[in-house]
Design an enzyme around this catalytic site. Structure first.
Site, PDB file in Angstrom:
ATOM      1  N   HIS A  66       0.922  -1.352   0.035  1.00  0.00           N
ATOM      2  CA  HIS A  66      -0.074  -0.097  -0.087  1.00  0.00           C
ATOM      3  C   HIS A  66       1.079   1.247  -0.068  1.00  0.00           C
ATOM      4  O   HIS A  66       1.603   1.338   0.688  1.00  0.00           O
ATOM      5  CB  HIS A  66      -0.772  -0.104   1.370  1.00  0.00           C
ATOM      6  CG  HIS A  66      -1.718  -1.185   1.397  1.00  0.00           C
ATOM      7  ND1 HIS A  66      -3.095  -1.254   0.864  1.00  0.00           N
ATOM      8  CD2 HIS A  66      -1.411  -2.402   1.888  1.00  0.00           C
ATOM      9  CE1 HIS A  66      -3.642  -2.531   1.045  1.00  0.00           C
ATOM     10  NE2 HIS A  66      -2.484  -2.964   1.653  1.00  0.00           N
ATOM     11  N   HIS A  91      -8.368  -8.444  -0.438  1.00  0.00           N
ATOM     12  CA  HIS A  91      -7.818  -8.663   0.983  1.00  0.00           C
ATOM     13  C   HIS A  91      -8.812  -9.519   1.180  1.00  0.00           C
ATOM     14  O   HIS A  91      -9.948  -9.466   1.311  1.00  0.00           O
ATOM     15  CB  HIS A  91      -7.687  -7.619   1.752  1.00  0.00           C
ATOM     16  CG  HIS A  91      -6.338  -6.847   1.562  1.00  0.00           C
ATOM     17  ND1 HIS A  91      -6.215  -6.048   0.184  1.00  0.00           N
ATOM     18  CD2 HIS A  91      -5.452  -6.417   2.342  1.00  0.00           C
ATOM     19  CE1 HIS A  91      -5.096  -5.402   0.497  1.00  0.00           C
ATOM     20  NE2 HIS A  91      -4.460  -5.390   1.781  1.00  0.00           N
ATOM     21  N   GLU A  97      -7.402 -12.434   5.805  1.00  0.00           N
ATOM     22  CA  GLU A  97      -6.546 -11.882   6.912  1.00  0.00           C
ATOM     23  C   GLU A  97      -6.832 -11.991   8.450  1.00  0.00           C
ATOM     24  O   GLU A  97      -6.698 -12.649   9.130  1.00  0.00           O
ATOM     25  CB  GLU A  97      -6.280 -10.500   6.480  1.00  0.00           C
ATOM     26  CG  GLU A  97      -4.999  -9.770   7.310  1.00  0.00           C
ATOM     27  CD  GLU A  97      -5.020  -8.091   7.079  1.00  0.00           C
ATOM     28  OE1 GLU A  97      -5.932  -7.649   6.274  1.00  0.00           O
ATOM     29  OE2 GLU A  97      -3.965  -7.543   7.503  1.00  0.00           O
ATOM     30  N   ASP A 114       2.696  -2.659   4.424  1.00  0.00           N
ATOM     31  CA  ASP A 114       2.908  -1.342   4.805  1.00  0.00           C
ATOM     32  C   ASP A 114       4.093  -0.820   5.873  1.00  0.00           C
ATOM     33  O   ASP A 114       4.236  -1.113   6.677  1.00  0.00           O
ATOM     34  CB  ASP A 114       1.702  -0.878   5.991  1.00  0.00           C
ATOM     35  CG  ASP A 114       0.360  -1.069   5.270  1.00  0.00           C
ATOM     36  OD1 ASP A 114      -0.178  -0.283   4.266  1.00  0.00           O
ATOM     37  OD2 ASP A 114      -0.322  -2.211   5.345  1.00  0.00           O
TER      38      ASP A 114
HETATM   39  N1  HPA Z   1      -5.225  -5.050   5.514  1.00  0.00           N
HETATM   40  C1  HPA Z   1      -6.424  -4.217   4.865  1.00  0.00           C
HETATM   41  N2  HPA Z   1      -6.341  -3.078   4.721  1.00  0.00           N
HETATM   42  C2  HPA Z   1      -5.098  -2.359   4.542  1.00  0.00           C
HETATM   43  C3  HPA Z   1      -4.001  -3.113   4.859  1.00  0.00           C
HETATM   44  C4  HPA Z   1      -3.978  -4.260   5.609  1.00  0.00           C
HETATM   45  O1  HPA Z   1      -3.213  -5.092   5.709  1.00  0.00           O
HETATM   46  N3  HPA Z   1      -3.003  -2.211   4.901  1.00  0.00           N
HETATM   47  C5  HPA Z   1      -3.590  -1.140   4.231  1.00  0.00           C
HETATM   48  N4  HPA Z   1      -4.897  -1.283   4.200  1.00  0.00           N
HETATM   49 ZN    ZN Z   2      -2.844  -5.007   2.634  1.00  0.00          ZN
END
Ligand code: HPA
Ligand code: ZN
Length: 338
Positions: free
Chosen positions: A21, A199, A202, A281
């Site tokens: 990101h 995503h 997670e 990040d």
């Molecule tokens: N997950 C979801 N949204 C995000 C992430 C992440 O790891 N990093 C930046 N936005």
């Molecule tokens: Zn991410």
């Protein structure tokens, strides 16, 4: 192999980063510089105080700080400086190709135009190619905590820049915002011949990964580490050779795994999945792609072959043309064979 020779092996590996990101590459030093340039007051007294604030308990506790940091980005040059700082950093880590997420809504909702964001980023990516021989793609992410209508509006703003964008993605707060919420906007993106990623898995359950596959027709899953909870899902991911962009240091920082030693990256590889290593990040999670490789290699005792496989997976999982992918795989083979 000693630790230091493994370290230099990792350093020299030609790499691709597929889960980054760009707003998450904002280092505190640049945050202060941009704040000063733009007359913005940041709620921290010093760079050290910012770094001390980076103690997260879960995804949301990180996102709150991340969105706050992004407020210093106002002008086209700010987006250029942000992206070029990341590019310079990873060029020193032998990164050869990058696929960068950007979150337009984080900026347009503060009155910064879509054009300002994308033109600044694009200029940096052009310079990456011409000055550092690093190729790239841009992936526009929708913030899933906002509405599907807001995502659609963002996609419409992107249409004039269609040729600068390789794919759309889905990020921000996962729990409570399943992929199904964005089916219509992803249909529209697919009709524009954009690739899709999301995503999923997670913090969210395997069902969110199923939804990303079945409803959003994704080419990759970002994170996806919770897939191992569902053997049928693992089988589908394996058969489709559907890549997972795994981010080891991020997962520990956000409490997805308690320690790096508990990370399931090796199990993902052993299950025959196309896993890759990425930084997510890097300014917030304590390491860029090379630091992720070094840390996870040590914690899990990964072999040179595992590392080769991870890098090869990332080239094959990229949105590069077949020809450019083959060139990078050849570069990798020359490196490990030489
Ligand atoms: N997950 C979801 N949204 C995000 C992430 C992440 O790891 N990093 C930046 N936005
Ligand atoms: Zn991410």
């Amino acid at each position: 192999m000693t630790e230091s020779s493994m370290g230099s092996f990792i350093h020299g590996l030609p790499k691709a980063e597929l889960h980054l990101h760009i707003e998450g590459s904002l280092e505190p030093e640049l945050m202060f510089e941009l704040a000063k340039r733009n007359g913005i007051v940041v709620p921290y007294a010093s760079v050290e105080e910012v770094r001390r604030a980076y103690e997260f308990t879960d995804l949301q506790s990180f996102l709150d700080v991340y969105y706050e940091g992004a407020k210093v980005l106002l002008e086209e040059q700010d987006f250029y400086d942000l992206a070029f700082a990341y590019i310079k950093k990873v060029s020193e880590q032998n990164v050869r190709h990058i696929e960068i997420f950007f979150d337009p809504q984080t900026h347009t909702d503060r009155g910064v135009s879509f054009e300002t964001v994308i033109i600044g980023l694009r200029r940096a990516l052009d310079d990456a190619q011409s000055q550092l021989d690093i190729s790239s793609n841009l992936i526009l992410c929708f913030l899933r905590h906002l509405s599907a209508d807001a995502a659609m509006e963002t996609l419409e703003r992107a249409v004039p820049f269609r040729d600068w964008i390789a794919a759309v993605g889905l990020d921000s707060s996962e729990l409570g915002h399943p992929p199904s919420k964005f089916e219509r906007v992803f249909d529209k993106a697919l009709s524009l011949n954009l690739k899709t990623v999301a995503h999923a898995g997670e913090e969210g359950p395997p069902d969110y990964i199923w939804q990303a596959l079945d409803l959003l027709d994704v080419s990759r899953i970002d994170h996806g580490v919770r897939c191992l909870e569902d053997p049928d899902l693992v089988e589908v991911l394996r058969k489709k050779h559907l890549p997972l962009t795994v981010c080891p240091l991020s997962n520990v920082k956000l409490g997805v795994f308690k320690t790096l030693e508990d990370h399931n990256l090796k199990e993902l590889l052993d299950a025959g999945l196309c896993a890759t290593v990425n930084s997510d990040d890097p300014a917030y999670f304590g390491g860029y792609i090379e630091e992720n490789f070094v840390a996870v290699q040590r914690a899990l005792g990964l072999t040179r072959h595992h590392l080769y496989q991870l890098v090869r997976n990332s080239f094959e999982a990229s949105f590069l043309s077949g020809e450019h992918q083959s060139e990078l795989v050849r570069e990798l083979d020359d490196y490990v064979g030489g």
